[in-house]
Structure formats: C-alpha cells, structure tokens
Design a protein around this motif. Structure first.
Motif, PDB file in Angstrom:
ATOM      1  N   MET A  99       0.835  -1.179   0.000  1.00  0.00           N
ATOM      2  CA  MET A  99       0.000   0.000   0.000  1.00  0.00           C
ATOM      3  C   MET A  99       0.883   1.247   0.000  1.00  0.00           C
ATOM      4  O   MET A  99       1.851   1.331   0.749  1.00  0.00           O
ATOM      5  N   LYS A 100       0.521   2.196  -0.831  1.00  0.00           N
ATOM      6  CA  LYS A 100       1.280   3.435  -0.923  1.00  0.00           C
ATOM      7  C   LYS A 100       1.070   4.265   0.344  1.00  0.00           C
ATOM      8  O   LYS A 100      -0.039   4.412   0.835  1.00  0.00           O
ATOM      9  N   GLN A 101       2.158   4.796   0.861  1.00  0.00           N
ATOM     10  CA  GLN A 101       2.077   5.614   2.062  1.00  0.00           C
ATOM     11  C   GLN A 101       1.752   7.054   1.678  1.00  0.00           C
ATOM     12  O   GLN A 101       2.467   7.679   0.900  1.00  0.00           O
ATOM     13  N   LYS A 102       0.670   7.571   2.256  1.00  0.00           N
ATOM     14  CA  LYS A 102       0.226   8.926   1.941  1.00  0.00           C
ATOM     15  C   LYS A 102       1.005   9.987   2.720  1.00  0.00           C
ATOM     16  O   LYS A 102       1.126  11.115   2.275  1.00  0.00           O
ATOM     17  N   THR A 103       1.484   9.630   3.887  1.00  0.00           N
ATOM     18  CA  THR A 103       2.276  10.562   4.683  1.00  0.00           C
ATOM     19  C   THR A 103       3.714  10.494   4.189  1.00  0.00           C
ATOM     20  O   THR A 103       4.321   9.424   4.174  1.00  0.00           O
ATOM     21  N   LYS A 104       4.240  11.619   3.776  1.00  0.00           N
ATOM     22  CA  LYS A 104       5.590  11.692   3.208  1.00  0.00           C
ATOM     23  C   LYS A 104       6.580  12.178   4.260  1.00  0.00           C
ATOM     24  O   LYS A 104       6.321  13.145   4.977  1.00  0.00           O
ATOM     25  N   ILE A 105       7.722  11.521   4.306  1.00  0.00           N
ATOM     26  CA  ILE A 105       8.781  11.885   5.244  1.00  0.00           C
ATOM     27  C   ILE A 105      10.027  12.231   4.452  1.00  0.00           C
ATOM     28  O   ILE A 105      10.497  11.440   3.637  1.00  0.00           O
ATOM     29  N   ASN A 106      10.549  13.415   4.708  1.00  0.00           N
ATOM     30  CA  ASN A 106      11.757  13.877   4.034  1.00  0.00           C
ATOM     31  C   ASN A 106      12.831  14.091   5.097  1.00  0.00           C
ATOM     32  O   ASN A 106      12.669  14.921   5.993  1.00  0.00           O
ATOM     33  N   HIS A 122      -2.049   8.402  10.757  1.00  0.00           N
ATOM     34  CA  HIS A 122      -2.733   9.389   9.926  1.00  0.00           C
ATOM     35  C   HIS A 122      -3.897   8.769   9.146  1.00  0.00           C
ATOM     36  O   HIS A 122      -4.930   9.421   8.947  1.00  0.00           O
ATOM     37  N   ASN A 123      -3.749   7.526   8.720  1.00  0.00           N
ATOM     38  CA  ASN A 123      -4.853   6.835   8.048  1.00  0.00           C
ATOM     39  C   ASN A 123      -6.031   6.677   9.006  1.00  0.00           C
ATOM     40  O   ASN A 123      -7.188   6.883   8.635  1.00  0.00           O
TER      41      ASN A 123
END
Length: 155
Positions: free
Chosen positions: A1-8, A144-145
């Motif tokens: 599943m693609k993670q919607k929360t992005k971490i940079n 977050h989901n």
C-alpha cells in the motif's frame, strides 16, 4: 500500500519534514489534534492531560492488554493558533530519546481538503537517525490513516 504521509529526511540534518494531505476540511483536521476523544481514538492512547493553548501541557499514556504502561509521552505547547499551527515539545518518558521540538502547520487546500506540514527537530543527527531506523514511517502513516478514517465520520 502506498504511504500517503511523506517523510523527508536529508542526510546530515537533525530534522525531518513530514507532510500529509487529508480528505478533510481544515477545521476537522485541526480538531483531531486538539480534542481529547479524537486524539485517543486515532493515536490509540489515553490522554491524561491536553491543554490545547499557548503554554499548555499534555500527557499521554499507552498500556498493553494487561494494563502495563508501554509508553508515556508529554510535552509543552509553546505556541497555539487555532486552525493554523501548534509548536510543541515531545518527550517519551523513561527512554533514551531526548526531547524533540515539533512545528505543526495546518493548511487549507480546498473546502474539503487540507494539509499537515510537520517540521521535527531532534537534539542531534544521531538521535534523528535512530528514530528513522524504527518503523517510524509505517507508524505515522497508520496513525494518519486512522485519523482520516475516524474524522471523516464527523463530516
């Protein structure tokens, strides 16, 4: 599943940037961070104290199925602007992790969508790197989901 929360997380920096777009109006996204009942639901923790105001404090406690305390976290809210931002410290009690500083900015995108921008600063690059080696990205995405799932029902 693609993670919607992005971490940079850039190499050699003691910070991370987290962004997430939600299918929620700004007011509901912000509410999820400041109302005890909602925080408890999406974070899966007991809120012992949450003063959603400038110079407020908070205390969260998570227990296992046997009632043993697994994690206690606390912090101070340094700045609080309704529906815009929360600046706070975050400390996990009885762990080797030092206090971190979190800047949360809430952004309205459309009437029904919003964005959370988090800038988290750690004491050192090494401390940040330890956090990133944990299942941090998975955990924050799952939280977050859950937030979006629970708060969507309030629309």
């Amino acid at each position: 599943m693609k993670q919607k929360t992005k971490i940079n997380a850039l190499d050699g920096k003691q910070e991370i940037h987290i962004t997430r777009e939600f299918e929620l109006p700004l007011e509901l996204l912000f509410k999820a961070y400041v109302e005890v009942e909602l925080v408890e639901q999406w974070m899966g923790t007991k809120v012992l104290k949450l003063e959603s105001k400038k110079h407020g404090t908070y205390l969260f406690e998570t227990k296992d199925e046997n009632g043993n305390i697994v994690l206690r976290s606390n912090g101070v809210i340094h700045d609080f602007i309704h529906n815009q931002k929360i600046i706070r410290t975050f400390e996990m009690e009885n762990t080797a992790f030092p206090v971190q500083l979190e800047f949360l900015e809430f952004e309205k995108m459309t009437e029904n969508t919003s964005k959370l921008n988090m800038h988290v600063v750690y004491k050192s690059v090494a401390d940040r790197d330890v956090i990133l080696k944990l299942p941090f990205a998975f955990g924050i995405n799952r939280a977050h989901n859950k937030l979006e799932e629970i708060v969507t029902k309030l629309k």
